[in-house]
Motif scaffolding. Structure first.
Motif: not given
Length: 452
Positions: A160-170
């Motif tokens: 889930s850290f991959t998607i958590n990263g995309t949310q952080a990027g957004q």
């Protein structure tokens, strides 16, 4: 036919935390680039690259360029998926990051329509295609890397850290755009909007330094050294795992919720039909993403305990219910109501599906075709989701106020993900080495006891 890789030193060791960190930081930096385009497409590009004398058509064309990258994604998925299953996950992770950083930086250098005429939107589309090609391999490679490094009973959490990263990027992209959007109109349209794109130079360098130090996954290295990698991974994928590819395509349509929320709803709320402020709506997105940063790992941990399917279904069914409520809230013009429902929709409910799809989809495939299966399946589904903002603009009509039609459209596209999840196998307890196997007896023998 398989190809064996020669042994080269000791086998790599599992690095779950380092892999999760590399996936998080790389995805955050990569999707910072990708999402600043979404904000600019809704707020800036209609006036800079298209005919500002026809606002409705300019907005439609601008949102369509946002979708162009999603159309390019399936093409990139076929190529990058093949290379990633042949040569490894790490090479794709580094390549996609550099490509995204370069193409985003160049978007910030483009001349406007007033300077070069029709060449401006053409150049914009070309660079947007490069962004799409990069994104096609980014998540699939990062997800495969983190899943294959993770402990077997915590794959949901670490992946889930991959998607958590995309949310952080957004979130970072939104925070960068808030002061930019507050600039006077002439400064905003001349040079202000370019600053977030130019920052991608730092994005590319930072991401490269982090990702190049990560080892290849032990399970891929073992596969390459023993059974060997497939010479034609795509042939193996479509021969033996076509049903799971279709299942991922259908499930990936859940991304429509994200596209409508972050792009069309932003354009709708700040249009003359509603008249809410740009800065206020950007803060709604920022706070919803902030909540998602905490919700995603919690949903992922829950999926490690009760399974992928029930958590994904909570997100898909729940999104079909709350997304129309969020669009209705925008029509009221009540900022507190929009904020509450925005956080509920995107920060909490959607995060249930968004946070666990990396493990849910990745566990459908064996190691030798995992990156290809995830990349192709997700990017075809995401291609539809990418054009959702343009479809929504058409559904909204010439006045842009048919929000109920858009709400029905978004809710309807949550149905295929529900069907896909209901038809999928539960894989949370299957050992990593046995993921994707068709022999239920073998999978059962490889089951991981709870709490190990």
């Amino acid at each position: 036919m398989t190809v064996h890789a020669p042994a080269a030193g000791p086998p790599p060791q599992a690095q779950p935390r380092k892999a999760a960190l590399a996936a998080w930081i790389g995805s955050a930096l990569e999707y910072y680039d990708f999402f600043i385009y979404g904000s600019a497409a809704a707020l800036i590009f209609p006036k800079v690259f298209f005919d500002a004398s026809d606002p409705a058509s300019a907005t439609l064309l601008s949102l369509a360029t946002f979708g162009v990258a999603y159309a390019a994604r399936p093409v990139g998925a076929f190529f990058l998926g093949h290379v990633g299953d042949r040569l490894g996950r790490k090479k794709i992770m580094v390549f996609t990051l550099l490509l995204m950083g370069l193409s985003t930086f160049l978007i910030g250098c483009l001349p406007s329509r007033a300077v070069v005429g029709g060449a401006a939107p053409v150049l914009l589309v070309l660079l947007r295609i490069l962004q799409g090609l990069s994104a096609a391999g980014e998540q699939a490679s990062a997800n495969s890397m983190s899943l294959e490094h993770a402990p077997q009973d915590r794959r949901g959490y670490f992946t889930s850290f991959t998607i958590n990263g995309t949310q952080a990027g957004q979130l970072i992209a939104t925070l960068v755009f808030i002061p930019v959007a507050a600039l006077p109109e002439d400064q905003l349209l001349s040079w202000g909007w370019r600053i977030p794109f130019w920052l991608s130079a730092a994005v590319a360098v930072t991401g490269y330094v982090i990702r190049r130090t990560l080892d290849e996954t032990p399970v891929f290295a073992e596969q390459a050294a023993t059974a060997g990698v497939a010479k034609l991974p795509l042939a193996v994928l479509f021969r033996d795992h076509w049903s799971d590819v279709l299942r991922v395509v259908a499930a990936a349509l859940i991304a429509t919720v994200s596209t409508v929320f972050t792009v069309w709803a932003l354009a709708f709320a700040t249009s003359d039909a509603v008249g809410m402020g740009r800065t206020g709506m950007l803060w709604v997105g920022a706070l919803a993403n902030l909540v998602a940063l905490f919700a995603i790992p919690l949903w992922a941990r829950l999926s490690d305990r009760i399974g992928r399917r029930p958590v994904f279904l909570i997100g898909a069914v729940g999104s079909a219910v709350v997304m129309p409520l969020y669009l209705w809230a925008i029509t009221t013009g009540s900022y507190p109501l929009v904020l509450i429902l925005g956080i509920l929709t995107f920060g909490i409910v959607y995060s249930a599906a968004n946070g666990i799809w990396p493990s849910f989809y990745g566990e459908m495939f064996p190691t030798r075709v995992r990156l290809s299966g995830m990349a192709i399946g997700t990017q075809i589904g995401f291609a539809v989701a990418g054009f959702a903002a343009a479809f929504a603009s058409q559904i909204a009509g010439p006045d842009g106020d048919n929000w109920s039609g858009v709400a029905l459209f978004a809710a309807a596209l949550c149905l295929p993900p529900v069907v896909a999840a209901l038809s999928a196998r539960e894989t949370a307890r299957v050992a990593t080495a046995h993921l994707g196997e068709r022999d239920d007896a073998v999978a059962a023998r490889a089951e991981v006891p709870a709490g190990t």
